[in-house]
Design a protein around this motif. Sequence first.
Motif, short mmCIF file in Angstrom:
data_model
loop_
_atom_site.label_atom_id
_atom_site.label_comp_id
_atom_site.label_asym_id
_atom_site.label_seq_id
_atom_site.Cartn_x
_atom_site.Cartn_y
_atom_site.Cartn_z
N PHE A 137 -12.34 1.53 4.23
CA PHE A 137 -12.09 2.90 3.74
C PHE A 137 -13.32 3.80 3.77
O PHE A 137 -13.63 4.49 2.81
N LYS A 197 0.86 -1.19 0.00
CA LYS A 197 0.00 0.00 0.00
C LYS A 197 0.89 1.23 0.00
O LYS A 197 1.92 1.24 0.67
N GLU A 231 -9.60 3.73 8.72
CA GLU A 231 -8.29 3.42 8.15
C GLU A 231 -7.80 4.48 7.18
O GLU A 231 -6.94 4.22 6.36
N ASP A 291 -3.90 -0.19 7.44
CA ASP A 291 -3.98 0.90 6.47
C ASP A 291 -3.87 2.27 7.12
O ASP A 291 -3.35 3.21 6.51
N LYS A 341 -14.77 0.73 9.19
CA LYS A 341 -13.34 0.59 9.46
C LYS A 341 -12.69 1.97 9.39
O LYS A 341 -12.84 2.67 8.39
N ALA A 385 -8.56 -0.11 12.05
CA ALA A 385 -7.80 -0.91 11.08
C ALA A 385 -6.41 -0.31 10.97
O ALA A 385 -6.09 0.48 10.08
MG LIG Z 1 -7.37 -2.17 5.57
#
Ligand SMILES: [Mg+2]
Length: 580
Positions: free
Chosen positions: A292, A250, A321, A345, A319, A342
């Motif tokens: 996201f 990422k 993140e 990320d 989440k 999370a």
């Molecule tokens: Mg994630």
Amino acid sequence: MAEVNAMMIRAGCNFVAKNPVLDLKRSGFGMPVFGRTVWCNRRTTGRVGNGVKAVMQVDLEDAERLRRLEGLEATLGLDIVAERELKEKGFLGMRKTKLVCTIGPACSAIEDLEKLALEGMNIARLNMCHNSREWHCDVIRKIKKLNEGKGFCISVMIDTEGSQIHVVDHGAPSSIKVEDGSIWLFTAEKFEGSRPFTVQASYEGFSEGIQVGDSIVIDGGMATFEVIEKIGNDLSCRCTDPGLFLPRAKCSFWRDGRVVVRNHESPTLSRKDWSDIEFGIAEGVDFIALSFVNSADPVKHLKNFLSTKPAKSVRVLAKIESLESLQNLEEIIEASEGIMVARGDLGVEIPLEQIPAVQEEITSVCRELNKPVIIASQLLESMVEYPTPTRAEVADVSEAVRQYADALMLSGESAIGSYGQKALSVLQMASCRMELWSREENRENFLPHYQLGVSLHDRIAEEICNSAAELANRLSVDAIFVLTTQGHMASLLSRNRPRPPIFALTDDDSTRMALNLQWGVFPLRIELSEDIEANIWRGIELVKSKGLVKQGDSVLVVSEISPARAASMASQSIQLKTIV
Ligand SMILES: [Mg+2]
Ligand SMILES: Nc1ncnc2c1ncn2[C@@H]1O[C@H](COP(=O)(O)OP(=O)(O)OP(=O)(O)O)[C@@H](O)[C@H]1O
Ligand SMILES: CC(=O)C(=O)O
Ligand SMILES: [K+]
């Protein structure tokens, strides 16, 4: 006509059944019946054997007894793992922090799932980023089979793929070393295999708004590049901080020490996500975790969509993140039915040193707004490869428990690691230990009390639960029982993090599975009627019949019946009972 079942037998009901052996089997009790005296009618006591045929006749006195017991019959009790823990460790020793395991190739065989269940998995998470529809379907069915056949109570969560626009791939199956000063091309062009010094971005518009001089940070610091030239949509970059490139790494873009926030067009819920959600609903999952999430809108959107579905209610988790999700934290938490921190990320989007404070803040806001919170990612990362955790990992896990998070989650440790079961047992032991210390230090007394309810009705429920939790602690009662339809009173009790376990009696299956995520709550299914006293009686009889409470135990009973059910108006009560 009622079916014969073990509960009736234990209660000594008098009846003659058409085919007692078959009926017993059908009612799901695996107890041996052959050669055992299990039933009698008024005059005769008989031994049940195969092929015994008689006509069911229930006399009036017994019919009344049966009517009362049918509520118990319909009850599927406590998850067998919690039951075992209670018998071994007593009420106070029951683990209150819930455990989530990500299911992957390393643990998808039914034997492995069962081992995780026995080790304390409360929720199984399926990450829709990986593997096929058939694979996910197979895992969900195996879990349901374990629940139905073996008495576990494992909820299922699907986790959407979301729009991860910053994923890059170097094309090789393993990691690649990135040397200082080396020049790499980041491109959205799709090609098979790998090309030297070339990285594919998962999203065409990845370089929009990016300028020469910006930095690209890989996986929160595994390596860093500087953009030296824009060539069409591609970026030519020089490595400024050498390190490693993992497959599907990422990346985030930084300018002047901050993440470059870009309003890209891709929605939080892609077409694939909607299709995965439809699949999850059809398979009867209990939670959908949205990846996201940047604002409350996608959460509301999904909840509206779910409300049009006739199926049981599925809980929506958001989440946290992304940087944007932190900016809209309260509205996201308010809109959701739970939160996942999370950290994987999140650590790509904010400086790593900010993660601990952000985690504590999210956990605290969740408790304030009464939403369950899961702490996720890299809890025991080294256990993907090694059979023991690092001391720092155990310290991290313990800190999450000390913060009173509702749940802890394993990712790669269970999905692809060789020691998933061991990792789960580390979470289990670390949780119990820190919970014990917290009790010894009376830490629950130092939790801030926020007022949540606005309407009088809501405030009454809240105050009743606050007082009940305090009463339970001060009087050292053994257990709290709460009769709850949608789980609201149970969660209000849990919010106080009381010392005794909270046994939540509900007649709604989706509530039962959702309560699995809440700190200290052990859900049980029971038939609830408008008669509160009868409900309490049935609840206590049930747990007594399972040997979970015994004579002399003191229990606090909190009950709530919503206005829709009670004949007149809503009512809540607290009662202190000693089991006789
Ligand atoms: Mg994630
Ligand atoms: N269903 C699966 N099939 C194959 N591998 C999986 C599966 N689920 C997880 N994994 C593997 O386990 C690792 C960790 O899993 P996890 O789902 O936590 O990934 P993640 O990248 O942290 O999550 P997310 O994509 O939601 O940010 C993944 O990188 C992947 O290699
Ligand atoms: C769990 C997850 O999605 C993350 O940590 O990024
Ligand atoms: K995901």
